[in-house]
Design a protein around this motif. Structure first.
Motif, PDB file in Angstrom:
ATOM      1  N   SER A 283       0.837  -1.202   0.000  1.00 17.10           N
ATOM      2  CA  SER A 283       0.000   0.000   0.000  1.00 17.10           C
ATOM      3  C   SER A 283       0.871   1.250   0.000  1.00 17.10           C
ATOM      4  N   PRO A 284       0.351   2.347  -0.531  1.00 16.67           N
ATOM      5  CA  PRO A 284       1.140   3.592  -0.550  1.00 16.67           C
ATOM      6  C   PRO A 284       1.333   4.120   0.871  1.00 16.67           C
ATOM      7  N   PRO A 285       2.303   4.980   1.053  1.00 17.16           N
ATOM      8  CA  PRO A 285       2.533   5.535   2.404  1.00 17.16           C
ATOM      9  C   PRO A 285       1.337   6.362   2.862  1.00 17.16           C
ATOM     10  N   PRO A 309       3.912  16.732  -7.892  1.00 22.42           N
ATOM     11  CA  PRO A 309       2.925  15.636  -7.949  1.00 22.42           C
ATOM     12  C   PRO A 309       2.526  15.123  -6.558  1.00 22.42           C
ATOM     13  N   GLU A 310       3.492  14.958  -5.651  1.00 27.04           N
ATOM     14  CA  GLU A 310       3.159  14.485  -4.306  1.00 27.04           C
ATOM     15  C   GLU A 310       2.309  15.508  -3.563  1.00 27.04           C
TER      16      GLU A 310
END
Length: 374
Positions: A283-285, A309-310
């Motif tokens: 899973s993503p952070p 983007p983040e």
């Protein structure tokens, strides 16, 4: 007269140079004294001689040169495979008694034959492993001698005693038909041979309930159903009885069975969860929640080309969570304006780069056409 008779019969022998009756010296056979047998005249083939002497025609070499044909000596063998298999297991080529090979396709290098399976020494029937007992063979019940009683088996011609349906996790049995003088010590002595007993509940009406430590022990206790029990050598009616063993439904057994089933279900769910977690993609952070400090840092990240983007992903997550209110509406508006201006700048740069690319393509085509023309 006796000597004359022998001399008349053996006319082809030469006379010996000594008297056999008085000479004790060992015989010396040498060719210097001449041959002991002389050529005899052939007998005339008359009717009288044929009646007296009937002998089969021999080969010219004589009897000494007679030999038995090995091919004519054979052993009747309907199926040579068992003999060949036994020799194959010993590592020898399968050869019959007369020397001819039993199996033509034997490979001495491999030590096996095609078409014949090597015999397994652990196969039942080779006196190393007992053959499995067929289920169709009835079990023979014998007399059981205990310390204070004797159990006599039932009539084998009678049908087996009826039993109820086995409850789940059954460890308790009902034993009826006990003698009136039976005690708990006697019950422990008889049924203790089946396995460990945890509890005995005896009634005054010639029956009891026995709870074992393990479930397979119940099957051994059911084997004693139908036996006739006698205390010692007494013939009193109070000292005899006919046992009836059956399954009993106990709450303790059902509770332990349900607990065990729940434990197995938990283990199965845990195993499945571990398998799913192992196969699930990472899973993503996690994204932090909104705060004044995080908002100021996010504003700086939006203006940075490498972290844009983040930063946009965090801003969209905050909007989806509903963390916008009257107090921080201005902050969100400024961040959205910064993102919009950054995106518009990126789009203008993209259009400019595309225009420069088109001009470069046209210049390349012109130069290429000039080169090809020259």
């Amino acid at each position: 007269m006796y000597k004359d008779y022998r001399s008349s019969r053996v006319t082809g022998l030469n006379a010996l140079p000594f008297d056999p009756a008085t000479n004790n010296d060992p015989l010396q056979f040498s060719s210097s004294s001449g041959s002991l047998v002389t050529e005899c005249a052939p007998l005339e083939n008359t009717a009288e001689n044929s009646k007296k002497r009937k002998r089969a025609n021999l080969p010219p070499e004589g009897i000494c040169n007679m030999a038995m044909d090995s091919n004519s000596m054979t052993m009747p063998m309907s199926d040579p495979n068992p003999w060949a298999t036994a020799m194959n297991n010993l590592g020898m080529p399968p050869i019959g008694i007369t020397g001819q090979p039993l199996i033509p396709d034997f490979d001495p290098n491999l030590g096996i034959m095609a078409g014949i399976t090597p015999m397994n020494p652990m196969m039942p029937g080779l006196s190393m492993v007992p053959a499995p007992v067929s289920q169709d063979i009835p079990v023979i019940k014998e007399i059981v001698h205990c310390k204070s009683c004797t159990l006599f088996p039932p009539n084998p011609n009678l049908p087996p005693p009826a039993t109820r349906e086995r409850p789940p996790g059954c460890k308790t049995v009902f034993v009826g038909g006990l003698p009136e003088n039976a005690t708990e010590q006697l019950i422990m002595e008889v049924f203790g041979q089946c396995g460990d007993i945890t509890a005995i509940r005896k009634s005054k009406k010639n029956f009891c309930h026995i709870r074992f430590a393990e479930e397979p022990t119940v099957d051994k206790a059911l084997f004693l159903s139908g036996y006739r029990i006698r205390l010692g050598s007494s013939t009193d009616k109070k000292d005899t009885g006919r046992l009836h063993v059956d399954f009993a439904q106990a709450r303790d057994d059902l509770y332990e069975w349900e607990c065990r089933q729940r434990m197995l279900a938990r283990e199965e769910r845990h195993r499945r969860k571990m398998e799913e977690d192992r196969l699930r993609p990472p899973s993503p952070p996690p994204i932090v929640h909104y705060s004044e400090h995080e908002c100021s840092q996010l504003g700086d990240k939006i203006k940075d080309d490498g972290k844009f983007p983040e930063a946009v992903r965090v801003l969209l997550t905050w909007l989806e969570r509903g963390e916008v209110n009257r107090r921080n509406a201005n902050n969100f508006y400024s961040m959205i304006q910064s993102s919009n201006s950054h995106i518009r700048r990126l789009m203008s740069e993209r259009s400019q780069h595309e225009k420069e690319m088109e001009e470069a393509k046209d210049k390349f085509k012109t130069a290429l056409a000039a080169i090809v023309g020259q």
